[in-house]
Design a protein around this motif. Structure first.
Motif, PDB file in Angstrom:
ATOM      1  N   SER A  62       0.842  -1.191   0.000  1.00 23.18           N
ATOM      2  CA  SER A  62       0.000   0.000   0.000  1.00 23.18           C
ATOM      3  C   SER A  62       0.879   1.244   0.000  1.00 23.18           C
ATOM      4  O   SER A  62       1.774   1.384   0.839  1.00 23.18           O
ATOM      5  N   GLN A 249      -2.850  -6.223   1.592  1.00 23.56           N
ATOM      6  CA  GLN A 249      -2.160  -4.953   1.846  1.00 23.56           C
ATOM      7  C   GLN A 249      -0.722  -4.949   1.331  1.00 23.56           C
ATOM      8  O   GLN A 249      -0.075  -3.915   1.321  1.00 23.56           O
ATOM      9  N   ASP A 291      -6.454   2.281   5.827  1.00 21.28           N
ATOM     10  CA  ASP A 291      -7.184   3.387   5.199  1.00 21.28           C
ATOM     11  C   ASP A 291      -7.003   3.429   3.688  1.00 21.28           C
ATOM     12  O   ASP A 291      -7.598   4.273   3.018  1.00 21.28           O
ATOM     13  N   ASP A 292      -6.176   2.526   3.140  1.00 20.20           N
ATOM     14  CA  ASP A 292      -5.884   2.574   1.709  1.00 20.20           C
ATOM     15  C   ASP A 292      -6.870   1.691   0.947  1.00 20.20           C
ATOM     16  O   ASP A 292      -6.529   0.636   0.419  1.00 20.20           O
ATOM     17  N   HIS A 293      -8.106   2.155   0.876  1.00 18.34           N
ATOM     18  CA  HIS A 293      -9.166   1.385   0.218  1.00 18.34           C
ATOM     19  C   HIS A 293      -8.920   1.267  -1.284  1.00 18.34           C
ATOM     20  O   HIS A 293      -9.272   0.248  -1.896  1.00 18.34           O
ATOM     21  N   GLU A 294      -8.295   2.274  -1.886  1.00 16.23           N
ATOM     22  CA  GLU A 294      -8.018   2.229  -3.322  1.00 16.23           C
ATOM     23  C   GLU A 294      -7.065   1.080  -3.654  1.00 16.23           C
ATOM     24  O   GLU A 294      -7.264   0.362  -4.644  1.00 16.23           O
ATOM     25  N   HIS A 295      -6.039   0.904  -2.843  1.00 16.52           N
ATOM     26  CA  HIS A 295      -5.074  -0.181  -3.082  1.00 16.52           C
ATOM     27  C   HIS A 295      -5.749  -1.541  -2.977  1.00 16.52           C
ATOM     28  O   HIS A 295      -5.492  -2.437  -3.783  1.00 16.52           O
ATOM     29  N   GLU A 297      -8.982  -2.215  -3.450  1.00 18.24           N
ATOM     30  CA  GLU A 297      -9.884  -2.392  -4.594  1.00 18.24           C
ATOM     31  C   GLU A 297      -9.115  -2.755  -5.861  1.00 18.24           C
ATOM     32  O   GLU A 297      -9.534  -3.634  -6.631  1.00 18.24           O
ATOM     33  N   LYS A 298      -7.992  -2.102  -6.102  1.00 20.22           N
ATOM     34  CA  LYS A 298      -7.174  -2.429  -7.275  1.00 20.22           C
ATOM     35  C   LYS A 298      -6.619  -3.846  -7.181  1.00 20.22           C
ATOM     36  O   LYS A 298      -6.561  -4.576  -8.176  1.00 20.22           O
ATOM     37  N   SER A 299      -6.214  -4.243  -5.981  1.00 22.04           N
ATOM     38  CA  SER A 299      -5.652  -5.583  -5.778  1.00 22.04           C
ATOM     39  C   SER A 299      -6.697  -6.656  -6.044  1.00 22.04           C
ATOM     40  O   SER A 299      -6.403  -7.684  -6.671  1.00 22.04           O
TER      41      SER A 299
END
Length: 385
Positions: A62, A249, A291-295, A297-299
């Protein structure tokens, strides 16, 4: 310095550390991790190798975790928070529990060992499925407890080939069984258990048995009937759920995992947990990664596409594939997998033989980017030819 002539080198039996070790350790074979890229490149004199052996996140860590970890390095001279207050508070909030229900580990692997040290011993037993995660038998044997391995579902099962057979596992449970390990989804098969079947199994366990549900690959599963068993803790005080930051993560190198359980269970696990077992960099990075929801979702998205790509291509080659909901695919090479594995190594592609899991002929490959997946498939076709 002169030797003492009164002491004979041949007097008495020779020192043998093996016979002095506890019984469980004497016959223990250590866990074998996937071959590192640097090792392969050094051995074969190649470059640009790709490791698809350890189910690591192809997107890396992340970005928020990297930033937080770098900032935490400035205080590397200070011992970490031995209680992990901030990280436990955030995890408790995420799971709807209290911080007293969280146990932090040096990877979820350490939590599994803490379970064994707390409840297993000579005269006690653990139950787990055939083809389940290799750490379960290792931690059981290390404390000289009995390992009861339940037969898995058959290879021709229409939905979950080689998956956990809960009826067979329940049949192995008696008054001597203190721990049952359930991997959902399981590594290395990628098979999974639905909510109804798994909760019925947990409900049937005696109060003298601790049930550990290992959810290392939880975030990758998208099936509607897949359960979040941390929501069951109020109903089953003998339940422990383990999670990790190593996979979704991308923090495998920092070694960070945790357990969610009743406060009474967490208290016992923390009694045997070593002080400062989770370093300050890992705690800071883990806190930011949540808190890294974008990472995340991409994963999940790249994994979804990759599982489909790799599974379909393997089937086109006429190979039997175990349907997987994790970030890896295990398949039957239809032959001795050793030469196939070695040939791919020479092409710079590292996969994972899983014969030690009772799956002869099989290899496991981590799902990666489309480019890495294509490279693996090209190397496999060449090796099979």
């Amino acid at each position: 310095m002169a030797s003492n002539p009164s002491v004979s080198a041949t007097a008495g039996p020779a020192f043998d550390p093996v016979t002095l070790a506890v019984a469980g350790v004497q016959g223990l074979s250590p866990y074998q991790p996937g071959k590192p890229v640097a090792t392969l490149e050094r051995e074969l004199g190649i470059t640009q190798a790709v490791k698809l052996a350890s189910n690591e996140n192809p997107l890396g860590p992340s970005p928020l975790a990297v930033e937080a970890g770098r900032a935490a390095l400035a205080d590397a001279h200070v011992y970490p928070d031995g209680n992990g207050f901030e990280l436990k508070a955030r995890l408790a909030e995420r799971h709807g529990v209290t911080p007293e229900q969280i146990t932090l580990g040096n990877g979820s692997n350490e939590v599994l060992e803490l379970v064994a040290r707390t409840w297993l011993a000579p005269g006690r037993a653990a139950v787990f499925s055939a083809h389940a995660f290799a750490v379960y038998p290792l931690v059981t044997q290390a404390v000289d407890a009995e390992a009861r391995v339940a037969a898995a579902l058959p290879a021709d099962h229409p939905e979950q080939p080689f998956g956990h057979d809960l009826d067979a596992m329940q049949a192995r449970v008696d008054g001597d069984v203190r721990v049952v390990f359930v991997a959902n989804p399981n590594n290395p098969t990628g098979t999974w258990l639905d909510a109804a079947a798994l909760e019925a199994f947990v409900a049937a366990m005696p109060v003298t048995t601790v049930v550990v549900i290992d959810e290392a690959y939880f975030e990758y599963v998208e099936e509607a009937e897949y359960p979040d068993t941390t929501q069951w803790l109020d109903r089953y005080p003998n339940l422990i759920v383990t999670r990790t930051f190593s996979k979704i993560q991308g923090l495998a190198g920092l070694r960070l995992g945790y357990a969610v359980s009743s406060p009474a269970i967490a208290d016992l696990l923390n009694r045997v947990r070593q002080p400062f077992n989770v370093n300050a960099i890992a705690q800071a990075a883990g806190l930011a990664a949540l808190d890294d929801h974008e990472h995340v979702e991409k994963s999940v998205a790249i994994n979804r596409e990759g599982v489909r790509q790799v599974s379909a291509a393997l089937r086109e080659l006429g190979l039997r594939v175990i349907p997987s909901v994790g970030n890896f695919v295990t398949f039957d090479t239809g032959r001795d997998p050793g030469p196939v594995y070695d040939a791919m190594l020479r092409d710079g592609v590292i996969t994972r033989p899983v014969e030690n899991y009772g799956l002869p002929g099989h290899l496991r490959v981590t799902v990666s980017t489309r480019a890495d997946n294509d490279r693996f498939l090209a190397a496999l076709k060449k090796a099979l030819a």
